[in-house]
Design a protein around this motif. Structure first.
Motif, PDB file in Angstrom:
ATOM      1  N   SER A   1     -13.387 -51.391  30.477  1.00  0.00           N
ATOM      2  CA  SER A   1     -14.112 -52.627  30.157  1.00  0.00           C
ATOM      3  C   SER A   1     -14.295 -53.538  31.360  1.00  0.00           C
ATOM      4  CB  SER A   1     -13.402 -53.386  29.034  1.00  0.00           C
ATOM      5  OG  SER A   1     -12.078 -53.703  29.418  1.00  0.00           O
ATOM      6  N   SER A   2     -13.413 -53.441  32.350  1.00  0.00           N
ATOM      7  CA  SER A   2     -13.547 -54.325  33.514  1.00  0.00           C
ATOM      8  C   SER A   2     -14.316 -53.671  34.659  1.00  0.00           C
ATOM      9  CB  SER A   2     -12.157 -54.735  34.017  1.00  0.00           C
ATOM     10  OG  SER A   2     -11.415 -53.587  34.407  1.00  0.00           O
ATOM     11  N   ASP A   3     -14.813 -52.465  34.430  1.00  0.00           N
ATOM     12  CA  ASP A   3     -15.488 -51.721  35.492  1.00  0.00           C
ATOM     13  C   ASP A   3     -17.002 -51.848  35.353  1.00  0.00           C
ATOM     14  OD1 ASP A   3     -16.143 -50.111  37.567  1.00  0.00           O
ATOM     15  OD2 ASP A   3     -15.125 -48.324  36.816  1.00  0.00           O
ATOM     16  N   GLY A   4     -17.500 -53.064  35.513  1.00  0.00           N
ATOM     17  CA  GLY A   4     -18.935 -53.295  35.437  1.00  0.00           C
ATOM     18  C   GLY A   4     -19.480 -52.897  34.082  1.00  0.00           C
ATOM     19  N   ASP A   5     -20.599 -52.155  34.117  1.00  0.00           N
ATOM     20  CA  ASP A   5     -21.227 -51.756  32.864  1.00  0.00           C
ATOM     21  C   ASP A   5     -20.949 -50.291  32.524  1.00  0.00           C
ATOM     22  OD1 ASP A   5     -22.708 -50.491  34.793  1.00  0.00           O
ATOM     23  OD2 ASP A   5     -24.656 -51.066  33.964  1.00  0.00           O
ATOM     24  N   LEU A   6     -19.891 -49.708  33.108  1.00  0.00           N
ATOM     25  CA  LEU A   6     -19.620 -48.287  32.889  1.00  0.00           C
ATOM     26  C   LEU A   6     -19.382 -47.972  31.419  1.00  0.00           C
ATOM     27  CD1 LEU A   6     -19.180 -45.466  33.975  1.00  0.00           C
ATOM     28  CD2 LEU A   6     -16.780 -46.073  34.430  1.00  0.00           C
ATOM     29  N   LEU A   7     -18.585 -48.778  30.736  1.00  0.00           N
ATOM     30  CA  LEU A   7     -18.315 -48.529  29.319  1.00  0.00           C
ATOM     31  C   LEU A   7     -19.608 -48.586  28.519  1.00  0.00           C
ATOM     32  CD1 LEU A   7     -16.324 -48.045  27.010  1.00  0.00           C
ATOM     33  CD2 LEU A   7     -16.049 -50.528  26.825  1.00  0.00           C
ATOM     34  N   PHE A   8     -20.431 -49.585  28.790  1.00  0.00           N
ATOM     35  CA  PHE A   8     -21.715 -49.695  28.081  1.00  0.00           C
ATOM     36  C   PHE A   8     -22.574 -48.469  28.335  1.00  0.00           C
ATOM     37  CE2 PHE A   8     -26.218 -50.643  28.880  1.00  0.00           C
ATOM     38  CZ  PHE A   8     -26.648 -50.822  27.571  1.00  0.00           C
ATOM     39  N   ARG A   9     -22.655 -48.026  29.584  1.00  0.00           N
ATOM     40  CA  ARG A   9     -23.507 -46.892  29.926  1.00  0.00           C
ATOM     41  C   ARG A   9     -23.069 -45.630  29.190  1.00  0.00           C
ATOM     42  NH1 ARG A   9     -22.442 -46.801  35.938  1.00  0.00           N
ATOM     43  NH2 ARG A   9     -23.477 -44.753  35.837  1.00  0.00           N
ATOM     44  N   ILE A  10     -21.776 -45.423  29.122  1.00  0.00           N
ATOM     45  CA  ILE A  10     -21.263 -44.228  28.454  1.00  0.00           C
ATOM     46  C   ILE A  10     -21.504 -44.307  26.959  1.00  0.00           C
ATOM     47  CG2 ILE A  10     -19.146 -42.990  27.850  1.00  0.00           C
ATOM     48  CD1 ILE A  10     -18.124 -43.726  30.668  1.00  0.00           C
ATOM     49  N   VAL A  11     -21.111 -45.414  26.350  1.00  0.00           N
ATOM     50  CA  VAL A  11     -21.193 -45.553  24.900  1.00  0.00           C
ATOM     51  C   VAL A  11     -22.653 -45.564  24.442  1.00  0.00           C
ATOM     52  CG1 VAL A  11     -20.728 -47.111  22.975  1.00  0.00           C
ATOM     53  CG2 VAL A  11     -18.951 -46.663  24.666  1.00  0.00           C
ATOM     54  N   TYR A  12     -23.496 -46.277  25.165  1.00  0.00           N
ATOM     55  CA  TYR A  12     -24.892 -46.348  24.737  1.00  0.00           C
ATOM     56  C   TYR A  12     -25.615 -45.023  24.969  1.00  0.00           C
ATOM     57  CZ  TYR A  12     -29.633 -47.893  23.960  1.00  0.00           C
ATOM     58  OH  TYR A  12     -30.917 -48.007  23.480  1.00  0.00           O
ATOM     59  N   ALA A  13     -25.231 -44.283  26.007  1.00  0.00           N
ATOM     60  CA  ALA A  13     -25.826 -42.960  26.214  1.00  0.00           C
ATOM     61  C   ALA A  13     -25.507 -42.046  25.037  1.00  0.00           C
ATOM     62  CB  ALA A  13     -25.314 -42.348  27.514  1.00  0.00           C
ATOM     63  N   ILE A  14     -24.268 -42.103  24.570  1.00  0.00           N
ATOM     64  CA  ILE A  14     -23.882 -41.296  23.408  1.00  0.00           C
ATOM     65  C   ILE A  14     -24.642 -41.756  22.174  1.00  0.00           C
ATOM     66  CG2 ILE A  14     -21.966 -40.714  21.865  1.00  0.00           C
ATOM     67  CD1 ILE A  14     -20.114 -41.021  24.324  1.00  0.00           C
TER      68      ILE A  14
END
Length: 589
Positions: A444-457
């Motif tokens: 969650s603190s690593d920029g938008d990485l969590l968003f990119r992964i979750v939204y890609a799925i």
């Protein structure tokens, strides 16, 4: 699961974004097996993809002549070789390489395609050369017997019969996952840039088997083309899946052996025994279809998927193996229902009554159950069930998908608005993706990485719902050019899921469970409308026991979705899912 919470988020991000994909595996195998090994050692490494699948399975990809060379010259040492220094006039030289899609190359001539690269050669002694050449002659008689089976089959078919067969074959491979079939030295596939079976989107373009053969009489087809059409047709007629032959040789005799094995499997489950050895291949296909229908009465069939070559293997479990009693409800879900809704779980006879009561409470008293954390009451319930599955089954990510408005979905089918149904945009579907608390904390603190992964799925799974939709409609009412996959009926576990699909690679989905469920829509069951999916990024593969538990969680979700549809229709009230859009994921990841 993903690395423990004491690891740095930099390591986690590296795992997610730098996971080796299939091309890297192939490059590594080429480099590691060029010299210093004997032929059998190199082939074991190649067909197992460097230990990623069983050697015994990988050897089934070899043609009969390749198997002969391996048996005779397996102890011969390899020497480095490239296309530039090869001598094709040398009868003793056999060249070893691998295709970009993973198939082994072993031949006494160089490949013509740039997608196959030779990296070593093995030299046969004179006696081995003679034995290989005799094996080629002997194999010709086996090939003649197989050709006779196919020729007799086609001789009974009229022009209309052949067109009907073509449609069956086309349907069998156009609406499923990729196929990768080996017939002698030929490959037939609809995968990626190697596709030579059928053009994308239902188009009939030259250069694809099922287009090119339409204008030719069977006597003008090559032996391999006849084998391909004949075998795929009988596989479909047997109600089997072509993917069960992915990464393997497929000929009439191999298909006959496979049918015999499947009949034995099904008859053992049914405690039945029939003398079927004298059946023709076509009659065995018909008998298999009958057996499979009987098996499904007391068992459910699920599959294990090899993400390296798309191979799928059937497995079986009794329906009684699932415990769908309210007493087996997860403690977290039970406590949530009792605390939030004041509903005593134990007093209900089954989960359908229980979840109908919960959804009824939400529909009757919307003011009591206000949205929390940008989620409505029904969305919170879905989240609770999915995250409970994620925790219990040691997963990194869980998700569930469905049409957003199940009341509208049901009404459109009742009115037979099939063209409009097929034209629904992807935004009329959703996929609710929930990372485990550990993954959320690490990323969650690593920029938008969590968003990119979750939204890609979420985007991919939402597309899947849209892609399955025409499969719920009469085929003749599906608009021309609207491609679709058949809605899934079987659960599966998968390994090496991060090797080909770009979204899976980014999310580093090494192991997964897919557990679809059907809903009763206007008195008719629609399979695969909803599902539960679980993912692990590392650790151990999901086992059969974990799949059974995932199916129980899927039953909870199915009951929730069914209640949402039924109660919304009965009360004419809005119980649609509004969350899980791109904006929602941006705000919540």
């Amino acid at each position: 699961m993903l690395a423990s919470s004491v690891e740095s988020k930099e390591n986690v991000a590296s795992q997610l974004l730098d996971s080796p994909d299939f091309a890297k595996i192939i490059s590594k195998i080429r480099a590691a097996n060029a010299t210093g090994l004997c032929l059998s050692e190199a082939i074991d490494n190649l067909v197992s993809l460097d230990g990623r699948q069983l050697v015994e399975f990988g050897l089934q990809s070899l043609s009969p002549i390749q198997q002969t060379v391996l048996n005779l010259a397996g102890a011969n040492r390899l020497s480095a070789c490239s296309a530039d220094d090869a001598d094709e006039g040398d009868r003793s030289a056999w060249y070893l390489g691998v295709w970009d899609y993973g198939r082994i190359y072993l031949d006494n001539k160089l490949p013509e395609s740039a997608c196959c690269r030779v990296f070593a050669r093995v030299t046969l002694v004179d006696e081995q050369v003679e034995l290989v050449e005799q094996a080629i002659i002997d194999h010709a008689s086996v090939l003649d017997s197989e050709k006779k089976i196919v020729e007799e089959f086609f001789a009974t078919m009229s022009g209309v019969d052949i067109l009907i067969m073509f449609e069956r074959v086309y349907h069998a491979i156009d609406h499923i996952d990729p196929v990768l079939l080996y017939i002698s030295d030929h490959t037939f596939t609809n995968f990626d840039k190697y596709n030579n079976l059928l053009a994308k989107g239902g188009k009939h373009l030259p250069g694809h088997l099922l287009t090119d053969l339409r204008s030719l009489a069977p006597e003008q087809w090559s032996v391999q083309q006849k084998f391909a059409v004949f075998c795929i047709y009988l596989i479909a007629k047997a109600n089997q899946r072509v993917e069960e032959f992915n990464g393997r040789q497929l000929t009439p005799l191999i298909l006959d052996k496979h049918f015999n094995e499947k009949i034995h499997e099904y008859e053992a489950l049914l405690q039945k025994k029939t003398v079927f050895s004298l059946f023709s291949l076509e009659r065995k296909a018909e008998y298999l279809k009958e057996l499979k229908a009987w098996v499904r009465q007391e068992h459910f069939i699920y599959r294990n998927v090899n993400g390296l070559n798309f191979h799928k293997t059937e497995r079986y479990a009794t329906r009684a193996a699932l415990d769908l009693s309210v007493g087996n409800m997860p403690d977290k879900v039970r406590s949530y229902i009792e605390d939030r809704y004041g509903i005593h779980v134990a007093r209900f006879a089954d989960i359908d009554e229980l979840f109908a009561s919960v959804i009824q409470a939400i529909a009757d008293h919307p003011e009591r159950y206000a949205p929390e954390h940008d989620l409505s009451a029904v969305e919170q319930l879905l989240k609770m069930v999915v995250l409970s599955a994620v925790e219990e089954l040691a997963s990194d990510i869980g998700m569930t998908r469905s049409p957003r408005d199940l009341m509208a979905w049901s009404q459109m089918f009742a009115q037979e608005h099939y063209e409009a149904i097929c034209d629904l945009p992807t935004t009329d579907y959703f996929c609710a993706v929930f990372p485990s608390p550990q993954v959320r904390q690490q990323l969650s603190s690593d920029g938008d990485l969590l968003f990119r992964i979750v939204y890609a799925i979420a985007g991919r799974m939402t597309f899947n719902s849209w892609h399955y939709t025409p499969g719920h409609c009469p085929l003749e009412r599906v608009p021309e050019g609207r491609h679709f996959y058949l809605p899934p009926r079987m659960s599966d576990t998968a390994q090496w899921s991060d090797q080909h699909h770009s979204g899976h690679r980014m999310a580093r989905v090494r192991y997964s469970i897919r557990s679809p469920a059907g809903l009763m829509v206007n008195g008719r069951k629609q399979y695969g409308v909803v599902d539960l999916r679980l993912m692990r990024m590392d650790g151990a593969p999901y086992n059969d026991k974990e799949l059974m538990r995932a199916r129980e969680y899927t039953a909870y979700l199915r009951s929730i979705y069914q209640s949402m549809m039924d109660i919304a229709l009965a009360k004419n009230c809005a119980l649609a899912v509004q969350s899980f859009s791109k904006d929602w994921y941006k705000a919540n990841c």
